[in-house]
Design a protein around this motif. Structure first.
Motif, short mmCIF file in Angstrom:
data_model
loop_
_atom_site.label_atom_id
_atom_site.label_comp_id
_atom_site.label_asym_id
_atom_site.label_seq_id
_atom_site.Cartn_x
_atom_site.Cartn_y
_atom_site.Cartn_z
N HIS A 297 0.86 -1.18 0.00
CA HIS A 297 0.00 0.00 0.00
C HIS A 297 0.90 1.23 0.00
O HIS A 297 1.91 1.25 0.68
CB HIS A 297 -0.88 0.00 1.26
N LEU A 298 0.68 2.17 -0.81
CA LEU A 298 -0.51 2.50 -1.55
C LEU A 298 -0.36 2.12 -3.03
O LEU A 298 -1.31 1.74 -3.69
CB LEU A 298 -0.76 4.01 -1.42
N ALA A 317 10.55 4.61 -6.68
CA ALA A 317 10.12 5.84 -7.35
C ALA A 317 8.61 5.86 -7.54
O ALA A 317 8.02 4.93 -8.08
CB ALA A 317 10.82 5.98 -8.70
N GLY A 318 7.97 6.95 -7.08
CA GLY A 318 6.54 7.13 -7.27
C GLY A 318 5.67 6.25 -6.41
O GLY A 318 4.45 6.20 -6.62
N ARG A 319 6.23 5.56 -5.42
CA ARG A 319 5.44 4.67 -4.58
C ARG A 319 4.68 5.40 -3.48
O ARG A 319 3.75 4.85 -2.89
CB ARG A 319 6.34 3.61 -3.93
N LEU A 320 5.09 6.63 -3.15
CA LEU A 320 4.54 7.30 -1.98
C LEU A 320 4.55 8.80 -2.20
O LEU A 320 5.46 9.34 -2.84
CB LEU A 320 5.38 6.94 -0.75
N VAL A 321 3.54 9.48 -1.66
CA VAL A 321 3.52 10.93 -1.60
C VAL A 321 3.90 11.33 -0.18
O VAL A 321 3.09 11.14 0.74
CB VAL A 321 2.14 11.50 -1.98
N PRO A 322 5.12 11.84 0.07
CA PRO A 322 5.52 12.20 1.42
C PRO A 322 4.57 13.22 2.04
O PRO A 322 3.97 14.03 1.34
CB PRO A 322 6.93 12.77 1.23
N ASP A 326 1.28 6.84 4.27
CA ASP A 326 2.17 5.98 5.06
C ASP A 326 2.17 4.60 4.42
O ASP A 326 1.10 4.08 4.07
CB ASP A 326 1.71 5.90 6.51
N PRO A 327 3.35 3.97 4.27
CA PRO A 327 3.42 2.72 3.51
C PRO A 327 3.12 1.48 4.35
O PRO A 327 3.24 1.47 5.57
CB PRO A 327 4.88 2.71 3.04
#
Length: 341
Positions: A297-298, A317-322, A326-327
């Motif tokens: 997730h996400l 890369a591109g896995r999360l928007v800081p 939260d992963p």
């Protein structure tokens, strides 16, 4: 009633608007539902990551590629039977199994994996993804809580559940949460509770982690370097604090530290190798080759996974928007098992 001239009122409103625009536009993190118990149990899983599946030493997919170097290689085994207590022959079954979920959270008590349930923890231990100044450098440390879940997906979906090779857990269960661990948010206390840190808290030991970073990025972390987490940094101390601004690397480091801490306390076990083929064994250091992980997730990794310490430049890369997300990581565990005849 106090009256202000129109010009002064407009000037005050302009200053207030400028102040709002200059302030960071980060909202306080909330508790979201990751929808783990639903269609994502199928859609967010890297099903090819279970390969190779070895039965009696023969890979069913025709290739042994992806098996860790320390796995049990013999096709046959001898283990004590639970029925009569004597050793009986059997054949080995080896594979990667989705065994655990680790979610990282800034909000204490937030269970995104349990439909966004909030446990009654106050927010004085709020986590953070860190902040950046105008020069792009981190101005604050990153801190996240973790929740460790049993996630025996094969047993939950009634797949590959042959005893004694099935997981010791048969359901989705919360096993550990860092909010109840006083060492997780205190690096000094974490260091005092694990005295072996004195042997590796020196420049030569930390410089040696460069070799582990190279090996981990190639997919083969060096298990003997138990203090290293490859390109993510040092496994010690077992705390959820980091100084760098890379959220994916730091959250992966925290997940690896949680696994290492659980092994150190005897709460996680070794399931790979000749000595663990009959039953899981206690390993007080993290058997890094035994594990691999993928984002669940996400934005999930559905076609690949990454080793502990593998550079996030390859997979993150591109896995999360800081500041926003939260992963959650799925933990794959290699298991060597003896199936009695």
């Amino acid at each position: 009633m106090i009256k202000l001239p129109l010009r002064r009122m407009l000037g005050a409103l302009s200053l207030a608007g400028a102040a709002l625009l200059a302030a960071p536009a980060y909202a306080e993190p909330g508790c979201t539902d990751a929808q783990v118990l639903g269609p994502k149990m199928i859609s967010n899983v890297c099903w090819s990551c279970m390969m190779p599946i070895r039965v009696a030493g023969v890979p069913l997919n025709g290739s042994n590629s992806g098996a860790p170097s320390g796995h049990h290689s013999s096709p046959l085994c001898m283990c004590e039977s639970s029925d009569h207590g004597f050793k009986t022959p059997g054949f080995t079954i080896s594979m990667w199994e989705p065994a655990r979920l680790i979610e990282l959270q800034r909000v204490p008590g937030c269970m995104s994996s349990l439909n966004g349930t909030r446990l009654p923890f106050d927010r004085h231990r709020m986590g953070t993804h860190g902040e950046k100044g105008a020069d792009g450098r981190a101005r604050a440390t990153q801190f996240m809580h973790y929740h460790y879940f049993a996630f025996p997906l094969f047993a939950m979906l009634d797949m590959f559940s042959l005893a004694p090779c099935s997981d010791e857990y048969l359901d989705f269960d919360l096993m550990y949460m860092s909010e109840l661990d006083p060492t997780w948010n205190n690096e000094a206390l974490a260091a005092y509770t694990h005295p072996e840190i004195a042997a590796i808290a020196n420049l030569p030991a930390q410089l040696a982690c460069t070799a582990d970073a190279v090996a981990a990025t190639a997919g083969n972390p060096i298990t003997s370097m138990f203090w290293c987490a490859g390109a993510w940094g040092s496994l010690y101390p077992f705390a959820g604090v980091a100084e760098t601004s890379d959220v994916m690397s730091n959250s992966s480091l925290f997940a690896a530290r949680s696994l290492a801490a659980l092994h150190r306390r005897g709460l996680a076990k070794k399931t790979m190798g000749d000595d663990a083929v009959c039953k899981p064994k206690i390993s007080f250091t993290l058997p890094k080759e035994q594990y691999k992980m993928n984002t669940f997730h996400l934005r999930p990794e559905t076609s690949s996974s990454h080793a502990i310490g593998e550079s996030s430049e390859k997979w993150g890369a591109g896995r999360l928007v800081p500041k926003v997300e939260d992963p959650i990581y799925m933990i794959w565990r290699w298991k060597d098992c003896c199936q009695n005849l």
